[in-house]
Write a protein that holds these residues in place. Structure first.
Motif, PDB file in Angstrom:
ATOM      1  N   ARG A  12       0.818  -1.221   0.000  1.00  0.00           N
ATOM      2  CA  ARG A  12       0.000   0.000   0.000  1.00  0.00           C
ATOM      3  C   ARG A  12       0.851   1.271   0.000  1.00  0.00           C
ATOM      4  O   ARG A  12       0.319   2.368  -0.015  1.00  0.00           O
ATOM      5  CB  ARG A  12      -0.914   0.008   1.215  1.00  0.00           C
ATOM      6  CG  ARG A  12      -2.014  -1.004   1.104  1.00  0.00           C
ATOM      7  CD  ARG A  12      -2.932  -0.904   2.264  1.00  0.00           C
ATOM      8  NE  ARG A  12      -4.177  -1.593   1.979  1.00  0.00           N
ATOM      9  CZ  ARG A  12      -5.214  -1.553   2.753  1.00  0.00           C
ATOM     10  NH1 ARG A  12      -5.178  -0.860   3.880  1.00  0.00           N
ATOM     11  NH2 ARG A  12      -6.309  -2.211   2.435  1.00  0.00           N
ATOM     12  N   GLY A  13       2.163   1.106   0.071  1.00  0.00           N
ATOM     13  CA  GLY A  13       3.059   2.260   0.044  1.00  0.00           C
ATOM     14  C   GLY A  13       3.303   2.881   1.404  1.00  0.00           C
ATOM     15  O   GLY A  13       3.892   3.954   1.494  1.00  0.00           O
ATOM     16  N   ASN A  14       2.850   2.218   2.463  1.00  0.00           N
ATOM     17  CA  ASN A  14       3.056   2.715   3.824  1.00  0.00           C
ATOM     18  C   ASN A  14       4.379   2.148   4.367  1.00  0.00           C
ATOM     19  O   ASN A  14       4.397   1.268   5.224  1.00  0.00           O
ATOM     20  CB  ASN A  14       1.907   2.296   4.740  1.00  0.00           C
ATOM     21  CG  ASN A  14       0.587   2.845   4.265  1.00  0.00           C
ATOM     22  OD1 ASN A  14       0.502   3.962   3.775  1.00  0.00           O
ATOM     23  ND2 ASN A  14      -0.457   2.052   4.375  1.00  0.00           N
ATOM     24  N   VAL A  15       5.471   2.662   3.849  1.00  0.00           N
ATOM     25  CA  VAL A  15       6.787   2.107   4.140  1.00  0.00           C
ATOM     26  C   VAL A  15       7.122   2.183   5.628  1.00  0.00           C
ATOM     27  O   VAL A  15       7.635   1.210   6.193  1.00  0.00           O
ATOM     28  CB  VAL A  15       7.873   2.795   3.283  1.00  0.00           C
ATOM     29  CG1 VAL A  15       9.258   2.315   3.667  1.00  0.00           C
ATOM     30  CG2 VAL A  15       7.607   2.546   1.804  1.00  0.00           C
ATOM     31  N   ASP A  16       6.834   3.288   6.267  1.00  0.00           N
ATOM     32  CA  ASP A  16       7.157   3.414   7.690  1.00  0.00           C
ATOM     33  C   ASP A  16       6.422   2.364   8.529  1.00  0.00           C
ATOM     34  O   ASP A  16       7.017   1.749   9.414  1.00  0.00           O
ATOM     35  CB  ASP A  16       6.855   4.813   8.212  1.00  0.00           C
ATOM     36  CG  ASP A  16       7.799   5.863   7.662  1.00  0.00           C
ATOM     37  OD1 ASP A  16       8.923   5.495   7.273  1.00  0.00           O
ATOM     38  OD2 ASP A  16       7.424   7.043   7.632  1.00  0.00           O
ATOM     39  N   ASP A  41       6.725  -8.483  -2.510  1.00  0.00           N
ATOM     40  CA  ASP A  41       5.898  -7.537  -1.753  1.00  0.00           C
ATOM     41  C   ASP A  41       6.747  -6.574  -0.929  1.00  0.00           C
ATOM     42  O   ASP A  41       6.291  -5.499  -0.556  1.00  0.00           O
ATOM     43  CB  ASP A  41       4.948  -8.271  -0.807  1.00  0.00           C
ATOM     44  CG  ASP A  41       3.899  -9.088  -1.545  1.00  0.00           C
ATOM     45  OD1 ASP A  41       3.775  -8.932  -2.779  1.00  0.00           O
ATOM     46  OD2 ASP A  41       3.222  -9.885  -0.878  1.00  0.00           O
ATOM     47  N   LEU A  42       7.979  -6.959  -0.635  1.00  0.00           N
ATOM     48  CA  LEU A  42       8.858  -6.126   0.193  1.00  0.00           C
ATOM     49  C   LEU A  42       9.906  -5.372  -0.618  1.00  0.00           C
ATOM     50  O   LEU A  42      10.823  -4.786  -0.049  1.00  0.00           O
ATOM     51  CB  LEU A  42       9.570  -6.996   1.240  1.00  0.00           C
ATOM     52  CG  LEU A  42       8.685  -7.789   2.191  1.00  0.00           C
ATOM     53  CD1 LEU A  42       9.554  -8.536   3.189  1.00  0.00           C
ATOM     54  CD2 LEU A  42       7.689  -6.904   2.897  1.00  0.00           C
ATOM     55  N   ALA A  43       9.764  -5.365  -1.920  1.00  0.00           N
ATOM     56  CA  ALA A  43      10.786  -4.751  -2.779  1.00  0.00           C
ATOM     57  C   ALA A  43      11.072  -3.295  -2.406  1.00  0.00           C
ATOM     58  O   ALA A  43      12.235  -2.889  -2.327  1.00  0.00           O
ATOM     59  CB  ALA A  43      10.372  -4.849  -4.238  1.00  0.00           C
ATOM     60  N   ASN A  44      10.034  -2.519  -2.150  1.00  0.00           N
ATOM     61  CA  ASN A  44      10.280  -1.106  -1.814  1.00  0.00           C
ATOM     62  C   ASN A  44      10.912  -0.960  -0.429  1.00  0.00           C
ATOM     63  O   ASN A  44      11.607   0.008  -0.170  1.00  0.00           O
ATOM     64  CB  ASN A  44       9.018  -0.263  -1.950  1.00  0.00           C
ATOM     65  CG  ASN A  44       7.880  -0.728  -1.089  1.00  0.00           C
ATOM     66  OD1 ASN A  44       7.918  -1.829  -0.540  1.00  0.00           O
ATOM     67  ND2 ASN A  44       6.853   0.085  -0.971  1.00  0.00           N
ATOM     68  N   LEU A  45      10.710  -1.921   0.450  1.00  0.00           N
ATOM     69  CA  LEU A  45      11.364  -1.868   1.764  1.00  0.00           C
ATOM     70  C   LEU A  45      12.855  -2.137   1.644  1.00  0.00           C
ATOM     71  O   LEU A  45      13.663  -1.496   2.315  1.00  0.00           O
ATOM     72  CB  LEU A  45      10.766  -2.895   2.729  1.00  0.00           C
ATOM     73  CG  LEU A  45       9.318  -2.725   3.126  1.00  0.00           C
ATOM     74  CD1 LEU A  45       8.961  -3.739   4.202  1.00  0.00           C
ATOM     75  CD2 LEU A  45       9.046  -1.324   3.605  1.00  0.00           C
ATOM     76  N   ARG A  46      13.204  -3.092   0.796  1.00  0.00           N
ATOM     77  CA  ARG A  46      14.618  -3.427   0.639  1.00  0.00           C
ATOM     78  C   ARG A  46      15.420  -2.251   0.098  1.00  0.00           C
ATOM     79  O   ARG A  46      16.621  -2.167   0.321  1.00  0.00           O
ATOM     80  CB  ARG A  46      14.778  -4.655  -0.251  1.00  0.00           C
ATOM     81  CG  ARG A  46      14.385  -5.943   0.466  1.00  0.00           C
ATOM     82  CD  ARG A  46      14.770  -7.164  -0.331  1.00  0.00           C
ATOM     83  NE  ARG A  46      13.986  -7.304  -1.540  1.00  0.00           N
ATOM     84  CZ  ARG A  46      12.820  -7.936  -1.609  1.00  0.00           C
ATOM     85  NH1 ARG A  46      12.291  -8.504  -0.536  1.00  0.00           N
ATOM     86  NH2 ARG A  46      12.188  -8.028  -2.763  1.00  0.00           N
TER      87      ARG A  46
END
Length: 64
Positions: A12-16, A41-46
């Protein structure tokens, strides 16, 4: 369950919020390090610098 919340927030783009959930999952004993490394699903977190800090805090090293 915390890992699943992290995935949901990440998508959902809620990285924090996702980072908080990853931290909680690791604190509670989550050990599926392949998922942390490969789950799309965790690509943007990495890509987030805080992700590495959380892993280091829990002494988890997943980079190849």
């Amino acid at each position: 369950m915390r890992y699943n919340f992290a995935s949901l927030h990440s998508l959902r783009g809620n990285v924090d919020l996702a980072l908080d959930e990853i931290d909680a999952a690791l604190s509670k004993g989550f050990t599926d390090y392949d998922a942390l490394r490969d789950d799309p699903d965790l690509a943007n977190l990495r890509r987030h610098p805080e992700f590495r800090k959380i892993l280091e805090k829990h002494k988890v090293f997943i980079m190849r």
